[in-house]
Scaffold this motif. Structure first.
Motif, short mmCIF file in Angstrom:
data_model
loop_
_atom_site.label_atom_id
_atom_site.label_comp_id
_atom_site.label_asym_id
_atom_site.label_seq_id
_atom_site.Cartn_x
_atom_site.Cartn_y
_atom_site.Cartn_z
N MET A 1 0.09 -7.54 1.86
CA MET A 1 -1.24 -7.04 2.10
C MET A 1 -1.17 -6.05 3.27
O MET A 1 -0.52 -6.30 4.27
CB MET A 1 -2.16 -8.21 2.44
CG MET A 1 -3.61 -7.81 2.47
SD MET A 1 -4.74 -9.22 2.55
CE MET A 1 -4.43 -9.99 0.97
N THR A 2 -1.84 -4.94 3.12
CA THR A 2 -1.81 -3.92 4.15
C THR A 2 -2.98 -4.10 5.12
O THR A 2 -4.02 -4.64 4.76
CB THR A 2 -1.87 -2.51 3.54
OG1 THR A 2 -3.10 -2.38 2.83
CG2 THR A 2 -0.71 -2.27 2.61
N ARG A 3 -2.74 -3.62 6.31
CA ARG A 3 -3.79 -3.65 7.33
C ARG A 3 -4.32 -2.23 7.50
O ARG A 3 -3.57 -1.27 7.50
CB ARG A 3 -3.25 -4.12 8.68
CG ARG A 3 -2.81 -5.54 8.69
CD ARG A 3 -2.38 -6.00 10.05
NE ARG A 3 -1.65 -4.96 10.79
CZ ARG A 3 -1.42 -4.97 12.08
NH1 ARG A 3 -1.86 -5.97 12.81
NH2 ARG A 3 -0.76 -4.02 12.68
N GLN A 4 -5.62 -2.13 7.67
CA GLN A 4 -6.25 -0.84 7.93
C GLN A 4 -6.97 -0.94 9.27
O GLN A 4 -7.77 -1.83 9.49
CB GLN A 4 -7.25 -0.50 6.82
CG GLN A 4 -8.00 0.79 7.06
CD GLN A 4 -9.09 1.03 6.01
OE1 GLN A 4 -9.21 0.31 5.04
NE2 GLN A 4 -9.89 2.05 6.25
N VAL A 22 -9.85 -4.51 12.51
CA VAL A 22 -8.72 -4.45 11.59
C VAL A 22 -9.18 -5.05 10.27
O VAL A 22 -9.72 -6.16 10.24
CB VAL A 22 -7.49 -5.21 12.13
CG1 VAL A 22 -6.36 -5.21 11.10
CG2 VAL A 22 -7.02 -4.62 13.45
N LYS A 23 -8.95 -4.30 9.18
CA LYS A 23 -9.29 -4.79 7.84
C LYS A 23 -8.00 -5.26 7.17
O LYS A 23 -7.00 -4.54 7.14
CB LYS A 23 -9.93 -3.67 7.02
CG LYS A 23 -10.33 -4.09 5.62
CD LYS A 23 -10.98 -2.94 4.87
CE LYS A 23 -11.29 -3.35 3.44
NZ LYS A 23 -11.73 -2.21 2.64
N SER A 24 -8.03 -6.46 6.63
CA SER A 24 -6.92 -7.02 5.88
C SER A 24 -7.50 -7.58 4.59
O SER A 24 -8.28 -8.54 4.62
CB SER A 24 -6.23 -8.11 6.69
OG SER A 24 -5.16 -8.66 5.97
N GLY A 25 -7.16 -6.96 3.47
CA GLY A 25 -7.80 -7.33 2.21
C GLY A 25 -9.28 -7.00 2.30
O GLY A 25 -9.65 -5.89 2.68
#
Length: 128
Positions: A1-4, A22-25
């Motif tokens: 899963m990527t972090r934004q 921080v957005k994760s999923g």
């Protein structure tokens, strides 16, 4: 899963080694906000009610930058240097959130960054 990493000029810039959010999923973790006005990086005022409003405005700006709103919050943490101000938090919070409300904790602390009277952070869940 990527972090934004979520960042907006409509909320105070980070004043340390952290991201505004921080957005994760579909989950967004919002860092603590204190009552700084983004344009000046100064407190909105010394009045606790105005400080609470500014914190909600800052959280709202970060939530919007992440693609959501305060109504997507599932958890809200509130830190106050004076827990007797909690009724003011309830009053102001009702202006920013619709039911069903997020889970919430209110914690009394000795002090907050830069001498703030209130700080809040939260977690929101986006539908997409």
């Amino acid at each position: 899963m990527t972090r934004q990493i979520i960042s907006t000029e409509n909320a105070p810039a980070a004043i340390g080694t952290y991201s505004q959010a921080v957005k994760s999923g579909n989950t967004v973790y919002l860092s603590g906000q204190i009552p700084l006005v983004p344009e000046t990086m100064e407190f909105v005022s010394d009045d606790v009610k105005e400080q609470i409003h500014q914190v909600f405005k800052n959280l709202q700006a970060v939530a919007h930058a992440a693609g959501g709103s305060l109504n997507e919050f599932v958890k809200l943490n509130i830190f106050l240097i004076d827990l007797s101000c909690f009724p003011i938090v309830n009053e102001v919070m009702a202006e920013y959130f619709d039911a069903p409300y997020p889970a919430r904790a209110a914690i009394g602390v000795k002090e907050l960054p830069k001498g703030a009277q209130v700080e809040m952070d939260g977690v929101m869940e986006l539908n997409s």
